[in-house]
Motif scaffolding. Structure first.
Motif: not given
Length: 253
Positions: A1-7, A143-146, A190-193, A198-200
């Motif tokens: 899961m990728i967490y977002l900063f943007y709101s 985005r990977y930082i958070p 590694l799982k997230t990467a 796959i998504a890309l």
């Protein structure tokens, strides 16, 4: 899961073209690099806090919470400098300077991410002449930082619920105990990467050299005025630094 900063918020920074915010971020970081005097860097840090609060409608507490993971690095920087530079008081001042630089760099970057969606951020990099793949890479990296921070926090909470106690023992014992966090974090990364790749691929990234966009960005009068203001302020920082000789303390003679 990728967490977002943007709101999504109704603020001036949110409404600006992403190219303006990218230019402003680059100019802000470059301006901070010009100075090493804490009498300049500390006020600049609070200036950016105020900018985020009133122009981006991001609360002061919310901004400071984002900087909390950097506190160990800040403390180490402040503590180490007095031991590598004499006199110790000057070393302490330089430690504070470099710590404030780090915090301000992070704050400026966080403000960019909190006020710009990923779609707009990628488009901003592309419209500034950067290849789409590079813009996407930078955006994902930011985005990977958070993502890593929240993953590590969740893993630590899960391990504490199983009786994991990292606070006890000397430095070596604590370092060995951290493997209970580092190994799951590495596996999750590694799982997230893998899922991201796959998504890309499922979206045929790189299948065509020329990309089309469903949504595009355009500069308005407000954006051009903001660019002029940013460049003028950056020119002012250069004049203050080199014309007036303010804000720089010689470290090595």
């Amino acid at each position: 899961m990728i967490y977002l900063f943007y709101s999504e918020r109704d603020s001036l920074l949110h409404s600006l073209d992403p190219r303006v915010k990218i230019i402003g971020t680059a100019a802000g970081i470059a301006a901070i690099m010009l100075y090493n005097d804490p009498k300049i860097l500390i006020p600049l840090f609070f200036v950016f806090l105020v900018i985020g609060r009133f122009l981006g409608k991001v609360g002061i507490g919310e901004q400071l919470r984002l900087l909390k993971p950097l506190l160990p690095i800040v403390i180490i920087t402040i503590v180490v400098w007095p031991f590598i530079y004499r006199p110790r008081l000057m070393g302490l001042l330089f430690g504070v300077s470099f710590a404030m630089r780090l915090l301000t760099f992070a704050l400026i970057t966080f403000l960019l991410l909190m006020t710009t969606s990923q779609r707009d951020l990628i488009l901003g990099f592309v419209r500034l002449g950067m290849p789409y793949e590079f813009g996407l890479t930078i955006s994902i990296a930011l985005r990977y930082i958070p993502t890593l921070y929240i993953l590590s926090r969740n893993i630590m909470d899960a391990q504490r619920s199983r009786g994991w106690e990292v606070e006890k023992g000397n430095f070596i014992v604590r370092a060995r105990k951290m493997t209970a966090v580092l190994i799951p974090l590495l596996v999750a990364s590694l799982k997230t990467a893998h899922e991201l790749s796959i998504a890309l691929e499922s979206r045929a990234l790189g299948a065509s050299e020329k990309r089309t966009f469903l949504y595009d960005i355009r500069m308005g009068r407000k954006d051009y005025a903001a660019v002029v203001l940013i460049l003028a302020l950056f020119a002012l920082t250069i004049y203050v630094r080199y014309g007036l000789g303010i804000g720089h303390v010689r470290i090595y003679s």
